[in-house]
Design a protein around this motif. Structure first.
Motif, PDB file in Angstrom:
ATOM      1  N   SER A 221     -16.552  13.072  20.556  1.00 37.78           N
ATOM      2  CA  SER A 221     -15.202  13.458  20.146  1.00 37.78           C
ATOM      3  C   SER A 221     -14.355  13.611  21.399  1.00 37.78           C
ATOM      4  O   SER A 221     -14.882  13.856  22.489  1.00 37.78           O
ATOM      5  N   PRO A 222     -13.038  13.485  21.279  1.00 37.04           N
ATOM      6  CA  PRO A 222     -12.161  13.501  22.450  1.00 37.04           C
ATOM      7  C   PRO A 222     -12.029  14.891  23.092  1.00 37.04           C
ATOM      8  O   PRO A 222     -12.372  15.911  22.508  1.00 37.04           O
ATOM      9  N   ASP A 291      -6.243   3.242  22.331  1.00 36.62           N
ATOM     10  CA  ASP A 291      -5.956   4.002  21.112  1.00 36.62           C
ATOM     11  C   ASP A 291      -6.016   5.493  21.451  1.00 36.62           C
ATOM     12  O   ASP A 291      -7.084   6.111  21.437  1.00 36.62           O
ATOM     13  N   ASP A 293      -4.844   8.131  19.919  1.00 34.81           N
ATOM     14  CA  ASP A 293      -5.190   9.044  18.837  1.00 34.81           C
ATOM     15  C   ASP A 293      -6.700   9.091  18.618  1.00 34.81           C
ATOM     16  O   ASP A 293      -7.263  10.133  18.301  1.00 34.81           O
ATOM     17  N   LYS A 294      -7.364   7.976  18.823  1.00 37.11           N
ATOM     18  CA  LYS A 294      -8.818   7.924  18.631  1.00 37.11           C
ATOM     19  C   LYS A 294      -9.561   8.535  19.808  1.00 37.11           C
ATOM     20  O   LYS A 294     -10.531   9.284  19.618  1.00 37.11           O
ATOM     21  N   HIS A 295      -9.127   8.223  21.023  1.00 41.35           N
ATOM     22  CA  HIS A 295      -9.911   8.569  22.211  1.00 41.35           C
ATOM     23  C   HIS A 295      -9.445   9.822  22.950  1.00 41.35           C
ATOM     24  O   HIS A 295     -10.204  10.368  23.754  1.00 41.35           O
ATOM     25  N   ASN A 297      -7.237  12.498  21.393  1.00 42.63           N
ATOM     26  CA  ASN A 297      -6.598  13.492  20.521  1.00 42.63           C
ATOM     27  C   ASN A 297      -7.684  14.286  19.797  1.00 42.63           C
ATOM     28  O   ASN A 297      -8.135  13.910  18.714  1.00 42.63           O
ATOM     29  N   SER A 299      -9.937  17.051  17.642  1.00 40.59           N
ATOM     30  CA  SER A 299      -9.743  17.682  16.333  1.00 40.59           C
ATOM     31  C   SER A 299      -9.435  19.166  16.471  1.00 40.59           C
ATOM     32  O   SER A 299      -8.808  19.762  15.601  1.00 40.59           O
ATOM     33  N   THR A 328     -15.499   6.066  21.669  1.00 43.05           N
ATOM     34  CA  THR A 328     -15.641   7.273  20.862  1.00 43.05           C
ATOM     35  C   THR A 328     -16.510   6.938  19.662  1.00 43.05           C
ATOM     36  O   THR A 328     -16.093   6.217  18.753  1.00 43.05           O
ATOM     37  N   ASP A 329     -17.737   7.434  19.692  1.00 40.77           N
ATOM     38  CA  ASP A 329     -18.716   7.083  18.660  1.00 40.77           C
ATOM     39  C   ASP A 329     -19.926   7.998  18.841  1.00 40.77           C
ATOM     40  O   ASP A 329     -20.016   8.734  19.829  1.00 40.77           O
ATOM     41  N   SER A 343     -21.682   2.657  15.073  1.00 42.48           N
ATOM     42  CA  SER A 343     -20.872   1.563  14.526  1.00 42.48           C
ATOM     43  C   SER A 343     -21.455   0.199  14.846  1.00 42.48           C
ATOM     44  O   SER A 343     -20.900  -0.830  14.459  1.00 42.48           O
TER      45      SER A 343
END
Length: 500
Positions: A221-222, A291, A293-295, A297, A299, A328-329, A343
C-alpha cells in the motif's frame, strides 16, 4: 561509586553501585547523561550499552544512504547547536554525538558491550539490582542503583521484521534485510526489488539506484512522501549573515516545530485538505504517466502513519530518471528469478531487499521483577508515557512519532531531573505511580490509539505494551505542542506519585 559485596547467590561477584543507571547510549541515553551530570554533578551515573560503541540506531544501521528522517535542528539536542544540513547522514549524526560526549566529559560514564539481561527491584533495599552480560568476555556483572533510566529505544536492533512469503527458498538470488546489510554486498548492474515503501525504503532506494541496473519498489500500500530541501533556505540565509550558530539553531528549531504543528493540526482537523496538499506537492515531481492515486495516495489519513521525508526529492528524481519504479501489489510467491505478484506480474531480481520494518522491543526484552514478582508491562498503566504503575524509581524514554524523538527525550530529562530533586527535598528514597481511588474504574486503552497512529510495528506489538487511561496523568501524549507546556508544569504532589 562504591563497591560492595552482593547479597544472595552472587557472593562470588562484586556489585557496583551508582545513584542513577542509564540503559542505552543512543540519542536518548547520551542526552539523559548530559542533563543528569549538568543538574546533579554530585550524583554517580553509568550508561550501559550492548553495542561496541555508542549511537544506537545510527550505529546499527549500515545500509546505503542511511540518514535522518527528521530535521536535525529538532532531532539534535536543544543544548547543542546543529551546524550541518537539515537532513543528515548517519556519519554526520554520529560525529555530532561524539562531540556531545567529548565536550561534556561523558566518556568515563559509558560502558560498551554490556547487555542488561535482568532488573530486580527490592522495596526493602530501595534499589534496583541489574544483571549484565559483558559481550566481549561473557562475564556476568551486577550493578545496583537508586534510579533506573531506560533509554534503550523501542525496537530490536539485532533483527528486523520479515514476513513469511511462499517460495522464499526457491529464490536463487540474495535476500537481505536493511538491519543486517552485508558490508560486501555489491549491487552494481543488479536488478533489485525493495519490498516496502516506508522511511527505510525511501532512504535506501535513491542510494542504490545510482549503481544498480534498476530498482523496483514493491509496496502493498502507498506511503505519503514529502520532498523538502536537504538544507533549509532560512539556515542558508542566516549562516550567510554570520548569525551565531546558537541563534540559527533556535530559530530553525522554532520554524520546523511551527511548520510540523500546523501540518499535524490540518491533518487532524481537515484530513482531506492535508491529503490534497501532500498529493499535489508530489505530482509535479513525478513522471506524468505515474498513477499517483494508485501508488502515492494511502488509504489512511495523513499522519496516521509517519510521512516519509525525501531530501531534495531524491526518490522522485530516481523515478523520473528511470532508475527506479513503483509497483503496488501483494506477493503471490517468490520464484527462482524474483517475485510474482498477485496480479501475475513477474518482477525479475538479482537481490531482494525486505524493507519491511522492525519488531518492537518491550523495554529491551529485559526480565523485570518487583519484590519477587515478574513484571508484565501489559498489566501496568503508564504515568505520562514515562513511568508505570507498580515500577518504583524507573523512567522510560519513548519519543514522538510525528515530531523528532529528541524533543521528547529532552522534556523527559527535564522531568526526571525535577523528580530526583523533589525526592531529595522530601528525603524520599522511593517513588512509584499508583492509581488513586477515583482512577480505579478508569477505562484503559492501548499504549497508542490506533485511530491516532497505526503503523504495522505498533499494531503487531501493542498487546505487549503498557496501557493508558482516559485522563491525566495516565495518558501517553504524542504531540510536542501539548507536552512542552504540560510536562514542565506537572504537579509532583497530586497523589499519583507515591513517595516513601
Amino acid at each position: 561509586m562504591t563497591m560492595t559485596q552482593p547479597a544472595g547467590t552472587t557472593t562470588d561477584q562484586r556489585v557496583e553501585h551508582v545513584d542513577v543507571l542509564i540503559v542505552g547510549a543512543g540519542i536518548s541515553g547520551i542526552g539523559a547523561a548530559y542533563h543528569l551530570k549538568e543538574r546533579f554533578p554530585g550524583k554517580s551515573l553509568v550508561v550501559l550499552d550492548a553495542l561496541e560503541s555508542h549511537g544506537g540506531t545510527w550505529k546499527t544501521h549500515q545500509y546505503p544512504g542511511v540518514r535522518s528522517d527528521s530535521d536535525l535542528f529538532t532531532f539534535g539536542y536543544r543544548f547543542k547547536p546543529w551546524r550541518g544540513p537539515s537532513i543528515a547522514s548517519s556519519e554526520e549524526i554520529l560525529r555530532y554525538l561524539d562531540e556531545v560526549i567529548r565536550e561534556n566529559g561523558l566518556d568515563d560514564h559509558i560502558r560498551h558491550e554490556q547487555r542488561v539481561t535482568a532488573a530486580t527491584w527490592s522495596s526493602d533495599d530501595r534499589r534496583w539490582t541489574v544483571e549484565v552480560t559483558r559481550g566481549d568476555t561473557g562475564e556476568e556483572l551486577v550493578f545496583t542503583t537508586d534510579f533506573l533510566w531506560m533509554c534503550q529505544g523501542y525496537y530490536k536492533h539485532d533483527q528486523g521484521y520479515t514476513p513469511e512469503w511462499p517460495g522464499t527458498d526457491r529464490f536463487r538470488g540474495t535476500v537481505v534485510h536493511p538491519q543486517q546489510w552485508p558490508a560486501d554486498l555489491d549491487l552494481t548492474g543488479k536488478q533489485v526489488v525493495v519490498i516496502g515503501s516506508g522511511a527505510t525504503a525511501a532512504t535506501l532506494i535513491p542510494a542504490i539506484a545510482e549503481t544498480a541496473a534498476h530498482v523496483t519498489m514493491l509496496q502493498r500500500s502507498p506511503t505519503f512522501f514529502f520532498a523538502r530541501p536537504k538544507t533549509h533556505e532560512l539556515a542558508t540565509t542566516l549562516r550567510a549573515l554570520d548569525v551565531p550558530e546558537e541563534w540559527t539553531h533556535e530559530i530553525l528549531r522554532r520554524a520546523y516545530i511551527a511548520e510540523l504543528n500546523e501540518l499535524t493540526r490540518i491533518s487532524a482537523e481537515s484530513p482531506d485538505l492535508a491529503r490534497e496538499f501532500l498529493i499535489e506537492s508530489m505530482r509535479p515531481q513525478l513522471p506524468p504517466d505515474v498513477d499517483i492515486d494508485k501508488h502515492f495516495n494511502p488509504s489512511y489519513r495523513p499522519w496516521q502513519q509517519r510521512i516519509a521525508v525525501l531530501p531534495d526529492g531524491d526518490l522522485f528524481t530516481a523515478i523520473r530518471e528511470g532508475k527506479a519504479s513503483v509497483v503496488t501489489d501483494t506477493i503471490e510467491t517468490f520464484t527462482e528469478t524474483g517475485i510474482r505478484t498477485s496480479s501475475g506480474e513477474e518482477l525479475e531480481a538479482d537481490v531482494i531487499v525486505t524493507a519491511t520494518g522492525f519488531d518492537l522491543s518491550v523495554f529491551g526484552d529485559i526480565a523485570f521483577t518487583v519484590d519477587g514478582r515478574p513484571v508484565d508491562f501489559a498489566e501496568t498503566v503508564t504515568y505520562r508515557g514515562l513511568m508505570f504503575t507498580g515500577l518504583p524509581n524507573l523512567a522510560y524514554v519513548f519519543g514522538y512519532f510525528r515530531h523528532s524523538w529528541t524533543l521528547r527525550a529532552d522534556l523527559i530529562s527535564d522531568f526526571v531531573c525535577r523528580l530526583l530533586a523533589h525526592m531529595d527535598e522530601k528525603g524520599a528514597s522511593m517513588v512509584v505511580p499508583e492509581l488513586r481511588p477515583e482512577d480505579a474504574d478508569m477505562p484503559l486503552g492501548p499504549w497508542v490509539d490506533p485511530a491516532n497512529f497505526n503503523p504495522g510495528y505498533l499494531a503487531r506489538s501493542l498487546h505487549l505494551m503498557p496501557k493508558q487511561g482516559d485522563r491525566e496523568p495516565w495518558t501517553h501524549l504524542h504531540e510536542y505542542v501539548e507536552e512542552r507546556e504540560i510536562l514542565p508544569a506537572a504537579d509532583l504532589d497530586d497523589g499519583t506519585l507515591v513517595y516513601r
